[in-house]
Design a protein around this motif. Structure first.
Motif, PDB file in Angstrom:
ATOM      1  N   VAL A 168      32.245  38.560  41.640  1.00  0.00           N
ATOM      2  CA  VAL A 168      33.274  39.595  41.474  1.00  0.00           C
ATOM      3  C   VAL A 168      34.402  39.075  40.586  1.00  0.00           C
ATOM      4  CG1 VAL A 168      34.932  41.079  42.655  1.00  0.00           C
ATOM      5  CG2 VAL A 168      32.731  40.582  43.732  1.00  0.00           C
ATOM      6  N   LEU A 169      34.862  37.876  40.862  1.00  0.00           N
ATOM      7  CA  LEU A 169      35.973  37.312  40.087  1.00  0.00           C
ATOM      8  C   LEU A 169      35.589  37.114  38.624  1.00  0.00           C
ATOM      9  CD1 LEU A 169      37.263  34.672  42.667  1.00  0.00           C
ATOM     10  CD2 LEU A 169      38.303  36.874  42.110  1.00  0.00           C
ATOM     11  N   ASN A 170      34.385  36.605  38.391  1.00  0.00           N
ATOM     12  CA  ASN A 170      33.939  36.399  37.009  1.00  0.00           C
ATOM     13  C   ASN A 170      33.761  37.727  36.281  1.00  0.00           C
ATOM     14  OD1 ASN A 170      33.926  33.616  37.240  1.00  0.00           O
ATOM     15  ND2 ASN A 170      31.796  33.529  37.901  1.00  0.00           N
ATOM     16  N   MET A 171      33.207  38.724  36.981  1.00  0.00           N
ATOM     17  CA  MET A 171      33.033  40.043  36.365  1.00  0.00           C
ATOM     18  C   MET A 171      34.391  40.628  35.990  1.00  0.00           C
ATOM     19  SD  MET A 171      33.471  43.529  36.977  1.00  0.00           S
ATOM     20  CE  MET A 171      33.476  43.769  38.762  1.00  0.00           C
ATOM     21  N   ARG A 172      35.358  40.534  36.883  1.00  0.00           N
ATOM     22  CA  ARG A 172      36.690  41.090  36.598  1.00  0.00           C
ATOM     23  C   ARG A 172      37.342  40.396  35.405  1.00  0.00           C
ATOM     24  NH1 ARG A 172      39.209  41.728  42.746  1.00  0.00           N
ATOM     25  NH2 ARG A 172      38.034  43.619  43.303  1.00  0.00           N
ATOM     26  N   ARG A 173      37.156  39.086  35.327  1.00  0.00           N
ATOM     27  CA  ARG A 173      37.730  38.352  34.193  1.00  0.00           C
ATOM     28  C   ARG A 173      37.104  38.822  32.880  1.00  0.00           C
ATOM     29  NH1 ARG A 173      35.604  34.181  31.804  1.00  0.00           N
ATOM     30  NH2 ARG A 173      34.203  33.714  33.548  1.00  0.00           N
ATOM     31  N   LYS A 174      35.782  38.976  32.852  1.00  0.00           N
ATOM     32  CA  LYS A 174      35.090  39.418  31.645  1.00  0.00           C
ATOM     33  C   LYS A 174      35.416  40.870  31.327  1.00  0.00           C
ATOM     34  CE  LYS A 174      31.328  36.104  32.314  1.00  0.00           C
ATOM     35  NZ  LYS A 174      29.889  35.891  32.617  1.00  0.00           N
ATOM     36  N   PHE A 175      35.550  41.684  32.366  1.00  0.00           N
ATOM     37  CA  PHE A 175      35.911  43.092  32.204  1.00  0.00           C
ATOM     38  C   PHE A 175      37.260  43.207  31.491  1.00  0.00           C
ATOM     39  CE2 PHE A 175      37.474  47.224  33.401  1.00  0.00           C
ATOM     40  CZ  PHE A 175      36.379  48.011  33.716  1.00  0.00           C
ATOM     41  N   THR A 176      38.228  42.448  31.965  1.00  0.00           N
ATOM     42  CA  THR A 176      39.566  42.482  31.372  1.00  0.00           C
ATOM     43  C   THR A 176      39.562  41.937  29.944  1.00  0.00           C
ATOM     44  OG1 THR A 176      40.565  42.232  33.566  1.00  0.00           O
ATOM     45  CG2 THR A 176      41.960  41.731  31.666  1.00  0.00           C
ATOM     46  N   ALA A 193      37.240  42.076  27.857  1.00  0.00           N
ATOM     47  CA  ALA A 193      36.599  43.034  26.960  1.00  0.00           C
ATOM     48  C   ALA A 193      37.459  44.257  26.688  1.00  0.00           C
ATOM     49  CB  ALA A 193      35.256  43.463  27.545  1.00  0.00           C
ATOM     50  N   GLY A 194      38.652  44.311  27.301  1.00  0.00           N
ATOM     51  CA  GLY A 194      39.562  45.426  27.058  1.00  0.00           C
ATOM     52  C   GLY A 194      39.601  46.445  28.170  1.00  0.00           C
ATOM     53  N   GLY A 195      38.950  46.168  29.302  1.00  0.00           N
ATOM     54  CA  GLY A 195      38.932  47.104  30.411  1.00  0.00           C
ATOM     55  C   GLY A 195      40.178  47.028  31.269  1.00  0.00           C
ATOM     56  N   PRO A 219      36.887  55.515  23.345  1.00  0.00           N
ATOM     57  CA  PRO A 219      36.673  54.058  23.373  1.00  0.00           C
ATOM     58  C   PRO A 219      35.734  53.680  24.525  1.00  0.00           C
ATOM     59  CG  PRO A 219      38.841  54.600  24.230  1.00  0.00           C
ATOM     60  CD  PRO A 219      38.278  55.873  23.671  1.00  0.00           C
ATOM     61  N   SER A 220      35.078  52.561  24.386  1.00  0.00           N
ATOM     62  CA  SER A 220      34.186  52.073  25.439  1.00  0.00           C
ATOM     63  C   SER A 220      34.258  50.555  25.481  1.00  0.00           C
ATOM     64  CB  SER A 220      32.751  52.536  25.194  1.00  0.00           C
ATOM     65  OG  SER A 220      32.241  52.000  23.980  1.00  0.00           O
ATOM     66  N   ILE A 221      33.635  49.988  26.495  1.00  0.00           N
ATOM     67  CA  ILE A 221      33.645  48.545  26.723  1.00  0.00           C
ATOM     68  C   ILE A 221      32.198  48.066  26.741  1.00  0.00           C
ATOM     69  CG2 ILE A 221      34.274  46.710  28.362  1.00  0.00           C
ATOM     70  CD1 ILE A 221      36.299  48.900  29.495  1.00  0.00           C
ATOM     71  N   SER A 222      31.926  46.956  26.108  1.00  0.00           N
ATOM     72  CA  SER A 222      30.582  46.374  26.162  1.00  0.00           C
ATOM     73  C   SER A 222      30.623  45.015  26.840  1.00  0.00           C
ATOM     74  CB  SER A 222      29.980  46.224  24.767  1.00  0.00           C
ATOM     75  OG  SER A 222      28.728  45.543  24.859  1.00  0.00           O
ATOM     76  N   LEU A 223      29.805  44.871  27.886  1.00  0.00           N
ATOM     77  CA  LEU A 223      29.591  43.579  28.534  1.00  0.00           C
ATOM     78  C   LEU A 223      28.143  43.131  28.340  1.00  0.00           C
ATOM     79  CD1 LEU A 223      31.651  44.084  31.824  1.00  0.00           C
ATOM     80  CD2 LEU A 223      32.291  42.771  29.796  1.00  0.00           C
TER      81      LEU A 223
END
Length: 387
Positions: free
Chosen positions: A189-197, A199-201, A263-267
């Protein structure tokens, strides 16, 4: 009749419940292993002291750390399974590994179009005394406990999850909870949130997940149409659109994003399996093809819209809040990785506005009222125990 076939089922059940080192074999894709988790859970609940090892493909074995009932994993890309590549173990090394494992029992899970006999032969040569499988033809001594395979790939057939639950019930393994099993860690969860942010989320805004990939070309809805549908969902709900996918699916994600005005976000290519699950768990809805993320969403009780090509009917999201979209065609249940007719009508005749409406319906619908799990069925499938 083989004398062993006349043994009372409970006598066979006693032998299986005495097993303390059990090999479960599921050699195809991650989604297939995920659909087998209720059956694996049944083994765990019926034999809590047993050690359970998964023999799986490189794709399927990645799931093992997310299924608490699985204690260990052996990775093997079998040459008799479609799409297998050169695995970590050659056939001879696998046989040595199985012998050294000193397994008491092996349960071989297959889809109805696969044969369990190559795996059964490996298990027999490894000296595993109990071997359970579905088989269409009489396996004689290759398996000790044979459930005749009467499934045919056609509309109305039993679901893949039910098939594997029925297999383990044949030797007395039951579970009251037949949901798919997937667990992820707090670090995911923590890693996903970091990557989400990164990426501009915005973690304070709701989002949807769009996964345009699938292993087979025949199961892929056009990426551009995913983008058009996602644009409409974003416009009507204000949700962020987050794309997921593997490294090899980044081009599909780029095509989908190019079709959007919002706009969209890509992970894509950035998430581990656990991080992908954490992303899906927080989504308002997941929109995808018939692929692993559809089953992850079902396991995590995230609503899911599935663009479901009619190549085979038994892999729809299991006990999920879902809309399954396709267009009926006379060539359904073709089992092909590429559309043999060349028209791909089972998916191409589904319009993006239908995808959008299905997603909006799930986002707006209240969650279902909780109900207790269905009772266990009294009957078990026909079992022929071989000597």
């Amino acid at each position: 009749m083989n004398s062993a076939s006349a043994v009372h089922p409970n006598t066979r059940w006693n032998a299986w419940h005495a097993a303390r080192n059990i090999l479960v074999v599921r050699l195809d894709n991650l989604g297939d292993v995920l659909m087998t988790t209720p059956a694996i859970q049944a083994i765990r609940q019926s034999s809590p002291q047993a050690r359970i090892t998964l023999l799986g493909s490189r794709s399927g074995a990645a799931l093992a750390r997310h299924v608490p009932a699985i204690d260990d994993v052996i990775t093997y890309d079998a040459p008799w399974v479609k799409g297998a590549s050169h695995g970590d173990l050659t056939d001879r090394r696998l046989l040595t590994t199985l012998r050294r494992g000193h397994f008491d029992a092996a349960i071989i899970f297959t889809v109805c179009t696969q044969s369990a006999l190559p795996a059964a032969m490996m298990c027999r040569l490894a000296g595993i005394p109990l071997r359970l499988a579905h088989c269409r033809e009489n396996p004689y001594d290759l398996v000790t406990d044979w459930v005749p395979d009467r499934d045919e790939c056609r509309e109305g057939m039993r679901h893949e999850v039910a098939r594997q639950l029925d297999l383990v019930r044949a030797v007395g393994f039951h579970t009251a909870n037949e949901r798919l099993v997937f667990r992820y860690a707090a670090t995911d969860v923590l890693n996903m949130r970091r990557k989400f942010t990164a990426a501009g989320g915005d973690l304070n805004r709701p989002y949807i997940v769009v996964h345009p990939g699938a292993t087979a070309v025949s199961r892929r809805y056009p990426a551009e149409r995913f983008g058009i549908a996602a644009d409409g969902i974003s416009r009507d709900t204000g949700c962020q659109v987050v794309y997921s996918g593997g490294h090899d699916e980044q081009a599909l994600v780029a095509s989908a994003r190019a079709a959007m005005s919002a706009p969209s976000i890509s992970l894509a290519g950035q998430l581990t399996l656990g991080e992908l699950a954490a992303l899906i768990a927080g989504a308002q809805v997941t929109v995808c093809n018939n692929s692993g993320p559809a089953h992850i969403a079902a396991a995590l009780e995230t609503p899911v819209v599935v663009l479901y090509a009619l190549t085979n009917p038994q892999h729809t999201p299991w006990r999920a809040r879902a809309h399954v979209l396709n267009h009926d065609v006379p060539c359904r249940d073709c089992l092909k990785s590429t559309c043999p007719q060349g028209h791909h009508d089972c998916l191409l005749k589904v319009q993006p506005d239908e995808v959008m409406e299905a997603a909006l319906d799930l986002i707006e619908a209240p969650p279902p009222v909780w109900a207790p799990p269905l009772p266990l069925r009294a009957a078990t499938p026909a079992l022929a125990a071989l000597g």
